[in-house]
Design a protein around this motif. Structure first.
Motif, mmCIF file in Angstrom:
data_model
loop_
_atom_site.group_PDB
_atom_site.id
_atom_site.type_symbol
_atom_site.label_atom_id
_atom_site.label_comp_id
_atom_site.label_asym_id
_atom_site.label_seq_id
_atom_site.Cartn_x
_atom_site.Cartn_y
_atom_site.Cartn_z
ATOM 1 N N VAL A 1 6.456 -9.147 4.848
ATOM 2 C CA VAL A 1 6.935 -8.306 3.756
ATOM 3 C C VAL A 1 8.146 -8.964 3.094
ATOM 4 O O VAL A 1 9.100 -9.352 3.776
ATOM 5 C CB VAL A 1 7.320 -6.908 4.275
ATOM 6 C CG1 VAL A 1 7.717 -6.002 3.111
ATOM 7 C CG2 VAL A 1 6.155 -6.294 5.054
ATOM 8 N N LEU B 1 11.450 -8.733 1.010
ATOM 9 C CA LEU B 1 12.483 -7.728 0.790
ATOM 10 C C LEU B 1 13.475 -8.204 -0.264
ATOM 11 O O LEU B 1 13.955 -9.341 -0.205
ATOM 12 C CB LEU B 1 13.241 -7.434 2.096
ATOM 13 C CG LEU B 1 12.412 -7.021 3.315
ATOM 14 C CD1 LEU B 1 13.337 -6.748 4.498
ATOM 15 C CD2 LEU B 1 11.553 -5.804 3.009
ATOM 16 N N TYR C 1 16.856 -7.858 12.768
ATOM 17 C CA TYR C 1 16.318 -7.420 11.481
ATOM 18 C C TYR C 1 17.159 -6.320 10.841
ATOM 19 O O TYR C 1 17.117 -6.145 9.617
ATOM 20 C CB TYR C 1 14.862 -6.967 11.633
ATOM 21 C CG TYR C 1 13.916 -8.134 11.865
ATOM 22 C CD1 TYR C 1 13.843 -9.173 10.949
ATOM 23 C CD2 TYR C 1 13.112 -8.184 12.993
ATOM 24 C CE1 TYR C 1 13.002 -10.252 11.153
ATOM 25 C CE2 TYR C 1 12.259 -9.262 13.213
ATOM 26 C CZ TYR C 1 12.212 -10.293 12.299
ATOM 27 O OH TYR C 1 11.381 -11.362 12.491
ATOM 28 N N ARG D 1 18.203 -6.725 6.954
ATOM 29 C CA ARG D 1 18.000 -5.696 5.936
ATOM 30 C C ARG D 1 19.312 -5.296 5.266
ATOM 31 O O ARG D 1 19.354 -5.044 4.045
ATOM 32 C CB ARG D 1 17.314 -4.466 6.551
ATOM 33 C CG ARG D 1 15.869 -4.715 6.960
ATOM 34 C CD ARG D 1 15.152 -3.400 7.259
ATOM 35 N NE ARG D 1 15.834 -2.605 8.269
ATOM 36 C CZ ARG D 1 15.613 -2.702 9.571
ATOM 37 N NH1 ARG D 1 14.732 -3.583 10.027
ATOM 38 N NH2 ARG D 1 16.271 -1.939 10.422
ATOM 39 N N ALA E 1 6.155 -6.853 9.516
ATOM 40 C CA ALA E 1 6.170 -5.422 9.230
ATOM 41 C C ALA E 1 6.959 -4.617 10.253
ATOM 42 O O ALA E 1 7.609 -3.625 9.903
ATOM 43 C CB ALA E 1 4.737 -4.896 9.140
ATOM 44 N N HIS F 1 10.507 -4.223 9.307
ATOM 45 C CA HIS F 1 10.808 -3.544 8.043
ATOM 46 C C HIS F 1 10.936 -2.052 8.273
ATOM 47 O O HIS F 1 10.135 -1.448 8.979
ATOM 48 C CB HIS F 1 9.689 -3.811 7.035
ATOM 49 C CG HIS F 1 9.752 -2.932 5.820
ATOM 50 N ND1 HIS F 1 10.856 -2.878 4.998
ATOM 51 C CD2 HIS F 1 8.836 -2.063 5.304
ATOM 52 C CE1 HIS F 1 10.619 -2.020 4.015
ATOM 53 N NE2 HIS F 1 9.407 -1.514 4.179
ATOM 54 N N ALA G 1 10.244 -3.514 -1.235
ATOM 55 C CA ALA G 1 9.384 -4.231 -0.294
ATOM 56 C C ALA G 1 8.035 -4.509 -0.929
ATOM 57 O O ALA G 1 7.447 -3.633 -1.568
ATOM 58 C CB ALA G 1 9.195 -3.421 0.983
ATOM 59 N N TYR H 1 1.369 -2.041 5.874
ATOM 60 C CA TYR H 1 1.683 -3.380 6.395
ATOM 61 C C TYR H 1 1.357 -3.559 7.880
ATOM 62 O O TYR H 1 1.527 -4.649 8.407
ATOM 63 C CB TYR H 1 3.159 -3.747 6.170
ATOM 64 C CG TYR H 1 3.693 -3.439 4.800
ATOM 65 C CD1 TYR H 1 3.081 -3.961 3.650
ATOM 66 C CD2 TYR H 1 4.824 -2.641 4.638
ATOM 67 C CE1 TYR H 1 3.580 -3.677 2.385
ATOM 68 C CE2 TYR H 1 5.335 -2.359 3.380
ATOM 69 C CZ TYR H 1 4.697 -2.867 2.251
ATOM 70 O OH TYR H 1 5.198 -2.587 1.006
#
Length: 306
Positions: A172, A174, A226, A230, A244, A247, A255, A297
């Motif tokens: 994905v 971002l 992660y 993010r 995924a 996320h 996304a 996803y």
């Protein structure tokens, strides 16, 4: 040493008052029951029954021996039950390894479900990256491990490990919600990138994705966490490609699924082929049921029936 079988036979004969009835209840012949009692009398030096013309009469010694053996026989019965439970996976111990994102998204649901069906089973959790977990698996320090493999960075797994695919994750892209950057890799040749540590499978996958799109990524920040990735994206410090499971939907982030070929990560469970832990199959089934269904996803993988 007194044999538990003989003590059980004595208990049955004293309770029924008859060799024939005890034989029927225990599934022996009356002759076999008589032989067991005779052997017990020889081993103990006790007279356990008075033989009469029309039957037998337990002696005081027989009643006392039944009383004395009650606790030992109950303990053996409990041991027998515990061994059966251990053999069927009702109890026992299993050592599970998992990589961090699976520890967040898959493992808690699996362990919660297992606690309901097998409340006395003991599961130990060890967290690490696939290479660390595989080393523990092959050395016998783990029973089963959740690992991953990027489509653009395949791994060679050691011989002797059984593989069970659980989940395929899209990769994905971002970007910050207020970003005006494009939604495809070729449009991001000038962007700053955020990725995992140098030399990791995720970082290698990003290099190959960008190379296929015709540019070399300018990496500004690296983190294997992660949540950190993010947060950096949401504040506009760069763009990132994450699997995924890494996320989490947020109003601060845009996304988009990466559409390039092999832009995915596969999650699987590994165990030694010869591992006979009775809990292994149960834990594997529980992990499979813990895979989120219906989420964008994420694509559960059905293992082919044998």
């Amino acid at each position: 040493m007194l044999k538990p079988l003989h003590l059980l036979t004595l208990k049955a004969v004293v309770g029924s008052g008859s060799f024939a009835v005890a034989a029927r209840d225990l599934g022996y012949t009356a002759s076999a029951i008589s032989q067991q009692i005779s052997t017990l009398e020889k081993e103990t030096g006790l007279v356990l029954f008075e033989r009469e013309a029309h039957g037998i009469r337990p002696t005081a010694a027989a009643h006392r021996l039944v009383d004395l053996s009650g606790r030992a026989l109950a303990a053996l019965d409990d041991l027998d039950q515990q061994v059966r439970e251990l053999a069927t996976g009702v109890t026992g111990r299993l050592r599970l390894g998992s990589f961090p994102t699976a520890s967040v998204r898959l493992v808690p649901a699996a362990l919660s479900a297992l606690a309901e069906t097998h409340p006395r089973a003991r599961i130990q959790l060890e967290e690490g990256e696939p290479e660390d977990l595989v080393a523990l698996l092959t050395s016998g320090d783990l029973d089963i491990a959740l690992v991953y493999e990027y489509g653009l960075s395949p791994r060679q797994w050691p011989d002797g490990l059984a593989r069970h695919p659980l989940l395929r994750e899209d990769l994905v892209l971002l970007r910050a919600a207020d970003s005006h950057l494009g939604a495809s890799l070729p449009q991001l040749a000038e962007a700053r990138w955020i990725t995992s540590g140098e030399g990791t499978a995720g970082a290698r996958s990003l290099v190959r994705l960008c190379a296929a799109a015709g540019f070399d990524a300018e990496v500004a920040f690296r983190s294997n966490n992660y949540d950190v990735v993010r947060e950096l994206v949401s504040t506009g410090l760069g763009v990132a490609v994450v699997p995924a499971l890494g996320h989490a939907p947020s109003g601060a982030i845009q996304a988009t699924r990466v559409a390039q070929r092999s832009a995915h990560r596969q999650v699987m469970a590994l165990h030694r082929g010869e591992n006979s832990n009775p809990l292994l199959g149960t834990v594997l089934d529980t992990l499979r049921r813990a895979v989120p269904a219906g989420e964008p996803y994420l694509h559960p993988v059905e293992e082919p029936a044998l």
